[in-house]
Design an enzyme around this catalytic site. Structure first.
Site, mmCIF file in Angstrom:
data_model
loop_
_atom_site.group_PDB
_atom_site.id
_atom_site.type_symbol
_atom_site.label_atom_id
_atom_site.label_comp_id
_atom_site.label_asym_id
_atom_site.label_seq_id
_atom_site.Cartn_x
_atom_site.Cartn_y
_atom_site.Cartn_z
ATOM 1 N N ALA A 2 21.079 1.007 51.013
ATOM 2 C CA ALA A 2 22.136 0.435 51.836
ATOM 3 C C ALA A 2 21.959 -1.074 51.930
ATOM 4 C CB ALA A 2 22.120 1.059 53.223
ATOM 5 N N GLN A 54 28.779 6.763 45.927
ATOM 6 C CA GLN A 54 27.987 7.824 46.537
ATOM 7 C C GLN A 54 28.579 8.148 47.902
ATOM 8 O OE1 GLN A 54 23.644 7.720 48.088
ATOM 9 N NE2 GLN A 54 23.503 8.536 46.005
ATOM 10 N N CYS A 85 19.081 11.970 51.779
ATOM 11 C CA CYS A 85 18.664 11.015 52.797
ATOM 12 C C CYS A 85 17.748 11.682 53.819
ATOM 13 C CB CYS A 85 19.888 10.438 53.496
ATOM 14 S SG CYS A 85 19.464 9.151 54.677
ATOM 15 N N HIS A 157 14.980 13.992 43.624
ATOM 16 C CA HIS A 157 13.926 13.075 44.032
ATOM 17 C C HIS A 157 12.682 13.912 44.306
ATOM 18 C CE1 HIS A 157 12.691 9.486 46.826
ATOM 19 N NE2 HIS A 157 11.638 10.066 46.283
ATOM 20 N N ASN A 188 14.233 11.471 39.697
ATOM 21 C CA ASN A 188 14.204 10.317 40.592
ATOM 22 C C ASN A 188 12.866 10.292 41.331
ATOM 23 O OD1 ASN A 188 15.573 9.555 43.803
ATOM 24 N ND2 ASN A 188 15.207 8.074 42.187
ATOM 25 N N GLY A 189 12.339 9.089 41.517
ATOM 26 C CA GLY A 189 11.096 8.949 42.262
ATOM 27 C C GLY A 189 10.019 8.244 41.468
ATOM 28 N N ASP A 190 9.647 7.046 41.913
ATOM 29 C CA ASP A 190 8.558 6.270 41.322
ATOM 30 C C ASP A 190 8.834 5.819 39.895
ATOM 31 O OD1 ASP A 190 7.425 6.806 43.741
ATOM 32 O OD2 ASP A 190 5.743 7.981 42.989
#
Length: 356
Positions: A2, A54, A85, A157, A188-190
């Site tokens: 955001a 999104q 989220c 994620h 998704n992630g790192d």
């Protein structure tokens, strides 16, 4: 992401390499009810030929109608539903990473969005997490429901909601989800470097990757990703001179879209990400974080040593927020009692603007 992935930053990243650059998350209720703040976030750059948004929502009717508005009135070519989220203000309403626990509700929302998008030939995807916590995992059911609902792809994620952004992402569930569904799975992630993305795809079989915090202060990451996936040599790391050129370009684009004063204020938060690991002094960093005009920014950037090499010590290190695991995930009362329910019909807030 955001306040980060606005039209200016999407343009900057797009200039670096191929990819799909998604708008800041907006709420379905806010869009349907004509909320001014929500509508102000739906700004696209003149060169943004593929508009991707999104969307957050907990009510199938709102999500379906919002998808229709995005397609019909904003020329959007892709809608991504956020079920990842982890922040309390979202999960306490049963939204974000909490929502996939309610399998029927998830199915209803996906069906409403996919049906609305299909009338305009617009694909709908979803993003989620492993689950609420280790004892309440949702990703396999979410993948099945996404496929059954007609979603074009699902992004996973590799963390639970209770982890937030802490620790290390677990890619094993991504590989498991790949075997569980026939639609494309995105990991998704790192993803901090292009090599991380290549390794994730090799280890999990994912069809692609989703990048969030890894691009903070590093829009050239997309150039590196495009090269790595094409089997080409990844470009040499940028010098501080090249980074300061990128910084000015970023502020310039923000000014074009928001006006110079607001654009410079928006740029301030990016300074620490761009200069992470470089030897720029505290006084200069502080001045850059208070910049008000492009001329002032240009003058301050000239004080940075253009020949200073990129600090390799920070490669592979987390960027942006990380924090500690939460003690618990804030959920509506009784949320975990019935996984097959359709939720408590809690009204989503209009101004939810987080990510996941």
């Amino acid at each position: 992401m955001a306040g980060i992935t606005n039209a200016a930053y999407r343009r900057l990243c797009r200039e670096q390499g191929a990819g799909l650059y998604v708008c800041e998350m907006i709420t379905s209720r806010g869009l349907v009810e004509g909320d001014a703040t929500t509508k102000s976030m739906l700004v696209f750059d003149e060169l943004e030929d593929v508009r991707s948004v999104q969307l957050y929502g907990t009510d199938p009717a709102y999500v379906g109608k919002a998808t229709e508005i995005l397609c019909a009135e904003y020329g959007v070519a892709h809608v991504d539903l956020n079920f990842g989220c982890p922040v309390p203000k979202v999960t306490r309403k049963g939204g974000g990473a909490a929502l996939p626990w309610k399998r029927n509700l998830l199915g209803e929302i996906l069906t409403a969005a996919v049906s609305a998008g299909a009338r305009y030939g617009v694909p709908v995807t979803m993003k989620t997490r492993i689950g609420i916590d280790e004892d309440h995992q949702t990703y396999l059911d979410a993948g099945r429901i996404a496929e059954e609902s007609g979603a074009a792809a699902i992004a996973l994620h590799g963390r639970t909601a209770i982890q937030g952004y802490s620790g290390t992402a677990d890619w094993a569930p991504i590989a498991e989800l790949v075997q569980h569904v026939d639609i494309p799975v995105l990991g998704n992630g790192d993803i901090w470097e292009a090599s991380d993305a290549v390794r994730m795809v090799a280890e999990t079989g994912a069809a692609g990757v989703v990048v969030g915090r890894g691009c903070l202060g590093r829009p050239w990451l997309f150039r590196d990703l495009a090269a790595a996936f094409a089997g080409e040599t990844v470009a040499v790391l940028p010098s501080l001179g090249e980074v300061r050129t990128m910084m000015y370009r970023h502020a310039e684009l923000l000014a074009q879209h928001m006006g110079e004063e607001r654009g410079c204020k928006e740029f301030r938060k990016h300074v620490s990400w761009y200069l992470k690991g470089f030897s720029a002094g505290g006084e200069l960093r502080h001045a850059l974080a208070l910049v008000s005009t492009l001329a002032e920014l240009d003058r301050l950037l000239e004080q940075l040593d253009p020949d200073e090499p990129f600090p390799t010590s920070i490669l592979g290190a987390p960027r942006g927020r990380q924090g500690s695991p939460r003690k618990r995930v804030v959920l509506p009362e009784g949320w975990l009692d019935d996984a097959d329910g359709t939720g408590l019909h809690l009204a989503e807030d209009i101004d939810e603007v987080s990510g996941g």
